[in-house]
Design a protein around this motif. Structure first.
Motif, short mmCIF file in Angstrom:
data_model
loop_
_atom_site.label_atom_id
_atom_site.label_comp_id
_atom_site.label_asym_id
_atom_site.label_seq_id
_atom_site.Cartn_x
_atom_site.Cartn_y
_atom_site.Cartn_z
N VAL A 1 0.70 -1.20 -0.04
CA VAL A 1 -0.01 0.02 0.08
C VAL A 1 0.86 1.43 0.03
N ASN A 2 0.49 2.37 -0.39
CA ASN A 2 0.89 3.60 -0.34
C ASN A 2 0.42 4.21 0.86
N MET A 3 1.21 4.06 2.04
CA MET A 3 0.77 4.40 3.25
C MET A 3 0.63 5.64 3.32
N GLN A 4 1.57 6.60 2.96
CA GLN A 4 1.44 8.29 2.75
C GLN A 4 0.12 8.70 2.32
N ARG A 5 -0.43 8.15 1.13
CA ARG A 5 -1.66 8.41 0.26
C ARG A 5 -2.95 7.97 1.40
#
Length: 583
Positions: free
Chosen positions: A493-497
């Motif tokens: 996953v793109n954790m920042q997003r």
């Protein structure tokens, strides 16, 4: 021979796994798994309970027959029923069950059709294209399994313990040394003291005898005591001030014998990460001082070292809690006086994720409520699984509605405590939630989790979770990366997003305190804190004893720099209720 709780639980889980492969009765299998959960969560050592002749069947989740088996394990170190099963079924099949996409039915098919009995044999069959020929497998699953096998092999190159297992080993050795050695001061340092999710070797520091290394070695014989422990399989090194042993479990323990005047400096040195210690050393160098495991020196003169706190204050730093010593800005914050006041167990007022026997938990609503009240909690969220997780007997709308009514009736009987109406609802492949908005609107909070479709691309998995957060009933994202320490990597996953989307929508994230999860990672929980996202520290308890996992979640939160104000369940219900309702 020492038999620890983790070892007893592991034997019961192995028994349940082999029975599952054989296709035995599901209720019998579940009974063994429930007992393993209970043993894992006990605060007392099961060996001591057996030695005191306590009736183990008095503990929830352990029946008379299983209690007898636990006594057999403690007294003999093994279980005859398990040995009989392993004569019929190779024990190597248990390794295959650690692969997320291989359940008992598939493992049985691989064994019976292809003769696969080990991870190596599975890897060979996958690489040769034999597995895809089996009905229900196919090329896509074959490639996914091969990727998982390779990932598991990489993880197994370094043996690391989950925190509860490390605690059992460390606490038992410390108690043994105190009982049999002339111990004045003792501590376990390293990543264990920093409360990392997993622990490799254990470092034990001791001041013994008259307080000096020479006097201790001569008077207390601490090294003889240490290397003579009955659980030692191999003595790797034995000296006057340092010895190293390997236990029969494969765990390595190093013992260092210290001068009293260097105890604090050694504790600081062997607790901090390499990077933290370098940062501290730079601060000392700026002041013309030298820092080592033996103390702080100005030239040849020792100016600090007996106490750990003075190692920091002598350098003009605030004392840094062990959990923060990773060189993530804590030295600068200690210099500026801006270290946070970290959350503690005493701050926790309740638990926002638990399961009952309505789904895959082991106990009733009443039993879970009693256990939460016994811990002094003000509330407990009942968050059983939703309908798409059929393996966990997930609740549909009608069953959830009946549970909501049961909770309302029970709450009328409580004084100063309440059960919260909740659900751990599955996030479906397209990001929709598994239950209707109508039933979700009746709940106090909704935990949204992923339990399937773990192999999506990063982009698709990220969009899936964001779409779930778009639902106004989504309160908390549960175990947000899906990892299982030592057996399953986090899904991409793109954790920042995700964090930015959660901050925009007012959605909270969970630190799942199950020791094999501890998910969020500490770095991600810290990033959430920076964005103002509130965190739930929750046990995901499936049995009353599992409520004790809360302390591991608090450890993780402390590593993430979280304060009590950053955590949802440090608040009384009067404050928490409105925070859980969006809009």
């Amino acid at each position: 021979m020492p038999v620890r709780n983790a070892e007893v639980a592991e034997i019961l889980e192995k028994l349940a796994d082999l029975l599952a492969i054989k296709g035995e009765n599901q209720f019998r299998i579940r009974a063994y798994r429930n007992a393993a959960r209970t043993i894992s969560g006990l605060q007392s050592g099961v060996r001591e309970l057996v030695e005191r002749e306590e009736d183990l069947s008095d503990y929830q989740g352990i029946g008379k027959a299983i209690a007898e088996k636990i006594v057999e394990i403690v007294e003999t170190g093994t279980l005859s029923q398990l040995e009989e099963l392993t004569r019929d079924l190779p024990e190597g099949l248990l390794d295959l069950l650690r692969i997320p996409e291989l359940g008992p039915r598939r493992v049985k098919e691989l064994y019976e059709e292809l003769g696969i009995t080990s991870m190596d044999a599975l890897a060979s069959a996958l690489e040769n294209g034999r597995v895809r020929e089996l009905e229900g497998f196919g090329e896509k699953l074959e490639q996914s399994l091969l990727s998982q096998v390779r990932s598991m092999r990489d993880r197994e190159e370094e043996r690391r313990l989950l925190l509860p297992a490390a605690e059992e080993v460390a606490e038992e050795m410390v108690a043994y040394l105190k009982k049999h050695g002339d111990v004045k001061r003792i501590a376990v340092a390293g990543s264990y003291r920093r409360r990392k999710e997993t622990v490799g070797d254990l470092d034990i520091l001791v001041v013994a005898g008259g307080g000096s290394a020479g006097g201790a070695a001569a008077g207390g014989g601490i090294m003889d005591v240490f290397t003579g422990h009955e659980d030692v399989r191999r003595v790797s090194m034995k000296g006057e001030t340092r010895s190293s042993v390997v236990l029969r479990s494969g765990v390595q323990i190093d013992l260092r014998l210290l001068e009293a005047e260097s105890y604090g400096s050694a504790l600081q040195y062997f607790t901090g990460s390499k990077e933290h210690n370098i940062a501290v050393r730079r601060v000392a160098q700026e002041q013309g001082l030298k820092v080592s495991e033996y103390g702080i020196f100005r030239g040849d003169e020792q100016v600090a070292g007996a106490g750990e706190e003075e190692m920091y204050t002598t350098l003009g730093l605030a004392w840094v809690p062990p959990e923060l010593r990773e060189n993530r800005g804590e030295v600068e914050a200690a210099r500026e006086g801006s270290l946070p006041e970290l959350v503690t167990m005493e701050d926790i007022r309740g638990d926002l994720h638990s399961h009952t026997n309505a789904s895959d938990g082991s106990f009733t609503l009443e039993e879970m409520a009693e256990a939460a009240q016994a811990r002094g909690y003000e509330y407990l969220a009942v968050s059983d699984h939703s309908k798409s997780l059929t393996v966990a007997r997930g609740l549909d709308e009608d069953r959830l509605a009946r549970q909501i009514d049961e909770i309302a009736e029970l709450n009328e009987s409580f004084d100063g405590f309440r059960l919260l109406r909740s659900i751990e609802v599955d996030i479906l492949d397209d990001g929709r939630l598994d239950l209707s908005d109508e039933i979700l609107a009746r709940l106090d909070l909704v935990i949204c989790s992923i339990h399937s479709g773990l192999n999506k691309t990063e982009e698709k998995q990220t969009e899936r979770i964001i779409r779930a957060m778009d639902n106004p009933h989504c309160s908390i994202i549960g175990h947000p990366t899906g990892r299982l320490l030592g057996s399953r990597d986090a899904y991409p996953v793109n954790m920042q997003r995700l964090l930015e989307a959660a901050a925009e929508r007012g959605v909270s994230f969970e630190i799942n305190a199950q020791p094999e999860r501890l998910d969020l990672r500490d770095e991600d929980a810290h990033a959430a804190r920076e964005l103002g996202i509130r965190i739930s520290i929750a046990t995901d308890a499936h049995a009353p004893a599992n409520l004790g996992f809360m302390r591991y979640g608090v450890d993780q939160a402390r590593r993430a720099w979280l304060r009590a104000t950053d955590v949802l369940n440090t608040r009384p219900w009067s404050e928490l209720g409105p925070l859980l309702k969006r809009g």
